[in-house]
Scaffold this motif. Structure first.
Motif, PDB file in Angstrom:
ATOM      1  N   PRO A   1       0.966  -1.386  -0.103  1.00 18.48           N
ATOM      2  CA  PRO A   1       0.199   0.091   0.189  1.00 18.48           C
ATOM      3  C   PRO A   1       0.654   1.307  -0.102  1.00 18.48           C
ATOM      4  CG  PRO A   1      -0.706  -1.700   1.529  1.00 18.48           C
ATOM      5  CD  PRO A   1       0.494  -1.984   1.107  1.00 18.48           C
ATOM      6  N   GLN A   2       1.955   1.306   0.786  1.00 16.31           N
ATOM      7  CA  GLN A   2       2.914   2.556   0.889  1.00 16.31           C
ATOM      8  C   GLN A   2       3.382   2.785  -0.613  1.00 16.31           C
ATOM      9  OE1 GLN A   2       2.790   0.187   3.230  1.00 16.31           O
ATOM     10  NE2 GLN A   2       2.983   0.757   5.275  1.00 16.31           N
ATOM     11  N   TRP A   3       4.313   1.843  -1.425  1.00  9.25           N
ATOM     12  CA  TRP A   3       4.792   1.969  -2.407  1.00  9.25           C
ATOM     13  C   TRP A   3       3.669   2.309  -3.667  1.00  9.25           C
ATOM     14  CZ3 TRP A   3       4.198  -1.881  -5.943  1.00  9.25           C
ATOM     15  CH2 TRP A   3       4.308  -3.403  -5.626  1.00  9.25           C
ATOM     16  N   LEU A   4       2.665   1.621  -3.460  1.00 14.71           N
ATOM     17  CA  LEU A   4       1.755   1.911  -4.403  1.00 14.71           C
ATOM     18  C   LEU A   4       1.266   3.383  -4.537  1.00 14.71           C
ATOM     19  CD1 LEU A   4      -0.455  -1.369  -4.885  1.00 14.71           C
ATOM     20  CD2 LEU A   4       1.186  -0.283  -6.470  1.00 14.71           C
ATOM     21  N   ASP A   5       0.830   3.936  -3.150  1.00 10.40           N
ATOM     22  CA  ASP A   5       0.399   5.107  -2.975  1.00 10.40           C
ATOM     23  C   ASP A   5       1.487   6.098  -3.653  1.00 10.40           C
ATOM     24  OD1 ASP A   5      -1.566   7.078  -1.815  1.00 10.40           O
ATOM     25  OD2 ASP A   5       0.250   7.691  -0.529  1.00 10.40           O
ATOM     26  N   LYS A   6       2.590   6.073  -3.685  1.00  5.45           N
ATOM     27  CA  LYS A   6       3.538   6.914  -4.222  1.00  5.45           C
ATOM     28  C   LYS A   6       4.181   6.454  -5.547  1.00  5.45           C
ATOM     29  CE  LYS A   6       6.560   8.857  -1.531  1.00  5.45           C
ATOM     30  NZ  LYS A   6       7.928   9.180  -0.857  1.00  5.45           N
ATOM     31  N   GLU A   7       3.378   5.511  -6.160  1.00  2.40           N
ATOM     32  CA  GLU A   7       3.769   5.035  -7.671  1.00  2.40           C
ATOM     33  C   GLU A   7       5.140   4.769  -7.887  1.00  2.40           C
ATOM     34  OE1 GLU A   7       2.075   8.146  -9.987  1.00  2.40           O
ATOM     35  OE2 GLU A   7       0.193   7.589  -9.762  1.00  2.40           O
ATOM     36  N   LEU A   8       5.674   3.753  -6.718  1.00  2.00           N
ATOM     37  CA  LEU A   8       7.089   3.573  -6.988  1.00  2.00           C
ATOM     38  C   LEU A   8       7.467   2.255  -7.761  1.00  2.00           C
ATOM     39  CD1 LEU A   8       8.147   4.414  -3.165  1.00  2.00           C
ATOM     40  CD2 LEU A   8       8.457   5.866  -5.288  1.00  2.00           C
ATOM     41  N   ASP A   9       8.202   2.249  -8.566  1.00  2.00           N
ATOM     42  CA  ASP A   9       8.823   0.958  -9.261  1.00  2.00           C
ATOM     43  C   ASP A   9       9.435   0.083  -8.141  1.00  2.00           C
ATOM     44  OD1 ASP A   9       9.196  -1.057 -10.834  1.00  2.00           O
ATOM     45  OD2 ASP A   9      10.813   0.077 -12.048  1.00  2.00           O
ATOM     46  N   ILE A  10       9.120  -1.085  -7.709  1.00  2.00           N
ATOM     47  CA  ILE A  10       9.749  -1.950  -6.972  1.00  2.00           C
ATOM     48  C   ILE A  10      10.399  -2.959  -7.812  1.00  2.00           C
ATOM     49  CG2 ILE A  10       9.466  -3.383  -4.821  1.00  2.00           C
ATOM     50  CD1 ILE A  10       9.128  -0.493  -4.146  1.00  2.00           C
ATOM     51  N   GLU A  11      11.633  -3.425  -7.439  1.00  2.00           N
ATOM     52  CA  GLU A  11      12.376  -4.624  -8.091  1.00  2.00           C
ATOM     53  C   GLU A  11      12.771  -5.460  -6.977  1.00  2.00           C
ATOM     54  OE1 GLU A  11      16.006  -5.566 -11.083  1.00  2.00           O
ATOM     55  OE2 GLU A  11      15.517  -3.422 -10.732  1.00  2.00           O
ATOM     56  N   LEU A  12      12.470  -6.760  -7.356  1.00  2.00           N
ATOM     57  CA  LEU A  12      12.807  -7.653  -6.288  1.00  2.00           C
ATOM     58  C   LEU A  12      13.914  -8.699  -6.938  1.00  2.00           C
ATOM     59  CD1 LEU A  12      13.014  -8.803  -3.132  1.00  2.00           C
ATOM     60  CD2 LEU A  12      10.996  -9.875  -3.936  1.00  2.00           C
ATOM     61  N   ASP A  13      15.101  -8.794  -6.678  1.00  2.00           N
ATOM     62  CA  ASP A  13      15.945  -9.584  -7.334  1.00  2.00           C
ATOM     63  C   ASP A  13      16.771 -10.652  -6.217  1.00  2.00           C
ATOM     64  OD1 ASP A  13      18.068 -11.124  -8.831  1.00  2.00           O
ATOM     65  OD2 ASP A  13      19.324  -9.436  -9.042  1.00  2.00           O
ATOM     66  N   THR A  14      16.339 -11.787  -6.254  1.00  2.00           N
ATOM     67  CA  THR A  14      16.416 -12.945  -5.013  1.00  2.00           C
ATOM     68  C   THR A  14      16.930 -14.299  -5.584  1.00  2.00           C
ATOM     69  OG1 THR A  14      14.567 -13.589  -4.681  1.00  2.00           O
ATOM     70  CG2 THR A  14      15.223 -11.538  -3.443  1.00  2.00           C
ATOM     71  N   GLU A  15      17.810 -15.049  -4.693  1.00  2.00           N
ATOM     72  CA  GLU A  15      17.879 -16.325  -5.134  1.00  2.00           C
ATOM     73  C   GLU A  15      17.683 -17.053  -3.810  1.00  2.00           C
ATOM     74  OE1 GLU A  15      22.222 -17.467  -5.320  1.00  2.00           O
ATOM     75  OE2 GLU A  15      22.311 -15.338  -5.577  1.00  2.00           O
ATOM     76  N   PRO A  16      17.315 -18.398  -4.068  1.00  2.00           N
ATOM     77  CA  PRO A  16      16.916 -19.299  -2.886  1.00  2.00           C
ATOM     78  C   PRO A  16      18.255 -19.304  -1.843  1.00  2.00           C
ATOM     79  CG  PRO A  16      16.509 -20.521  -4.803  1.00  2.00           C
ATOM     80  CD  PRO A  16      17.344 -19.029  -5.277  1.00  2.00           C
ATOM     81  N   CYS A  17      17.946 -18.851  -0.563  1.00  2.00           N
ATOM     82  CA  CYS A  17      18.665 -18.655   0.323  1.00  2.00           C
ATOM     83  C   CYS A  17      18.385 -18.942   1.891  1.00  2.00           C
ATOM     84  CB  CYS A  17      19.239 -17.258   0.451  1.00  2.00           C
ATOM     85  SG  CYS A  17      20.752 -16.796   1.246  1.00  2.00           S
ATOM     86  N   PRO A  18      18.678 -20.308   2.425  1.00  2.00           N
ATOM     87  CA  PRO A  18      18.390 -20.517   3.425  1.00  2.00           C
ATOM     88  C   PRO A  18      19.240 -19.849   4.332  1.00  2.00           C
ATOM     89  CG  PRO A  18      19.411 -22.448   2.361  1.00  2.00           C
ATOM     90  CD  PRO A  18      19.108 -21.282   1.341  1.00  2.00           C
ATOM     91  N   ILE A  19      18.780 -19.664   5.581  1.00  2.00           N
ATOM     92  CA  ILE A  19      19.695 -18.964   6.547  1.00  2.00           C
ATOM     93  C   ILE A  19      19.103 -19.540   8.074  1.00  2.00           C
ATOM     94  CG2 ILE A  19      18.169 -16.910   6.984  1.00  2.00           C
ATOM     95  CD1 ILE A  19      20.576 -15.316   7.177  1.00  2.00           C
ATOM     96  N   LEU A  20      20.064 -19.310   9.102  1.00  2.00           N
ATOM     97  CA  LEU A  20      19.984 -19.818  10.360  1.00  2.00           C
ATOM     98  C   LEU A  20      19.958 -18.561  11.153  1.00  2.00           C
ATOM     99  CD1 LEU A  20      19.410 -21.918  12.703  1.00  2.00           C
ATOM    100  CD2 LEU A  20      22.021 -22.013  12.796  1.00  2.00           C
ATOM    101  N   ALA A  21      18.738 -17.773  11.481  1.00  2.00           N
ATOM    102  CA  ALA A  21      18.728 -16.624  12.185  1.00  2.00           C
ATOM    103  C   ALA A  21      17.488 -16.694  12.950  1.00  2.00           C
ATOM    104  CB  ALA A  21      18.769 -15.527  11.246  1.00  2.00           C
ATOM    105  N   ASN A  22      17.097 -15.236  13.641  1.00  2.00           N
ATOM    106  CA  ASN A  22      15.986 -15.082  14.187  1.00  2.00           C
ATOM    107  C   ASN A  22      15.116 -14.150  13.317  1.00  2.00           C
ATOM    108  OD1 ASN A  22      13.950 -13.225  15.801  1.00  2.00           O
ATOM    109  ND2 ASN A  22      14.901 -14.565  17.357  1.00  2.00           N
TER     110      ASN A  22
END
Length: 357
Positions: free
Chosen positions: A222-243
């Motif tokens: 809702p926040q980034w749509l309200d400002k008409e921002l272009d969101i790019e998500l570039d990830t790869e499978p990454c298991p992690i041991l953390a909280n």
């Protein structure tokens, strides 16, 4: 900082002490020898060599004890003065005066000098802690005073009878935003307190970091749509041991900041890359950027830097402090790269954990 003595210095000090004791013994037994010799020459008495040697040794020990006693009497007033000076300094420290500095130049040596140096180091640390405490209280008071002043002012305005319904709604909306700001400030302070507690153990579990980033981006839609921002998500499978809950706080804070300081129609990019035993997450934006001088301090509590970056009313300067603390607790690092007018990149590097393949 107290300097550790080298081995050669320890040897020199030990040799000096042995030489001093040797000289005292020489003086005491020499005096005993000449005294007994004078006595036997002026008082003809029968004696054996054994008795002579025994008397010499006994008299030498007596002289040695007397020399030590006289030395203690001579140095005792100085020791009393030194002790009184240190006790007076400790009493001032106990009463909260952390500006105490004991001048040890040429006055204190050996273990006494090390003790005085430790007192000076302690007061220096206490002085720093007191300065941080006063700064923290001042910052908290300032952050609380601002929304309270707004709430009080608009509450008084609402008592006017000539206000329209639209004005009333607008003033009530402002009061609501200020109370939310106060609540967020209290929330963040409690989080920092919990994070800095040595008695709290944060449970770690294995999960997919890339899935977590996707969920965070969707939760902020809702926040980034309200400002008409272009969101790019570039990830790869990454298991992690953390909280998982704590790391989620990192990504939410960084993404909220990126949305807040990126103009209408700008772009934000989140990338996740696996390194050798670690994961690197970059949150970059095309926002207003951070001046170079401010980049050195943005992870400090309540530091807001350039006024242009703090024009919004909902910031309290604690978000990046929380990001830094959580990253530190996980054995990671966080860095910022920014060019004013072009954008900002926050880089978070976290270890994947020993049991994570």
């Amino acid at each position: 900082m107290k300097r550790k003595m080298s081995r050669s210095e320890i040897v020199v000090k030990g040799a000096s002490a042995i030489l001093f004791v040797f000289l005292l013994c020489c003086v005491a037994f020499t005096a005993a020898y000449f005294l007994t010799r004078w006595f036997y020459e002026t008082h003809p008495v029968s004696r054996s060599d054994f008795i002579v040697q025994l008397v010499n040794w006994g008299l030498g020990l007596v002289f040695l004890i007397l020399l030590g006693f006289v030395g203690s009497i001579v140095t005792r007033p100085k020791q009393i003065i030194i002790w009184n000076e240190m006790m007076a300094a400790l009493r001032r420290i106990a009463k909260g005066d952390f500006n105490v500095v004991i001048d040890q130049e040429g006055k204190y040596r050996g273990q006494m000098g090390e003790f005085v140096e430790s007192i000076n180091e302690m007061t220096q640390e206490l002085r720093q802690v007191e300065r941080l405490r006063q700064q923290f209280i001042s910052d908290v008071s300032h952050e609380i005073q601002s929304p309270l002043t707004s709430i009080r002012g608009f509450a008084n305005t609402l008592q006017r009878e000539d206000l329209s319904r639209e004005e009333q709604r607008r003033y009530l909306s402002i009061i609501e935003k200020e109370t939310i700001r106060l609540s967020r400030l209290s929330d963040n302070l409690m989080k920092l307190t919990s994070l800095e507690s040595d008695h709290v153990e944060w449970e770690k579990q294995r999960y997919r970091l890339d899935k977590q980033l996707e969920h965070v981006v969707l939760s902020c839609e809702p926040q980034w749509l309200d400002k008409e921002l272009d969101i790019e998500l570039d990830t790869e499978p990454c298991p992690i041991l953390a909280n998982e809950e704590l790391l989620s706080q990192i990504w939410l804070n960084l993404l909220h900041n990126a949305i807040k300081f990126t103009p209408q129609g700008g772009s934000i990019r989140l990338s996740l890359k696996k390194l050798d035993g670690a994961a690197r997450v970059d949150v970059s934006d095309t926002g207003i950027g951070i001046p170079r001088d401010d980049q050195q301090r943005i992870f400090e509590r309540f530091y807001k830097g350039d006024k242009q970056r703090t024009r919004t009313a909902d910031g309290n300067g604690l978000g990046l402090s929380i990001v830094h603390k959580i990253t530190e607790l996980h054995g990671g690092t966080v860095r910022v790269k920014s060019t004013p007018g072009e954008g900002t990149v926050f880089e978070v590097v976290l270890p994947l954990g020993d049991s994570v393949q």
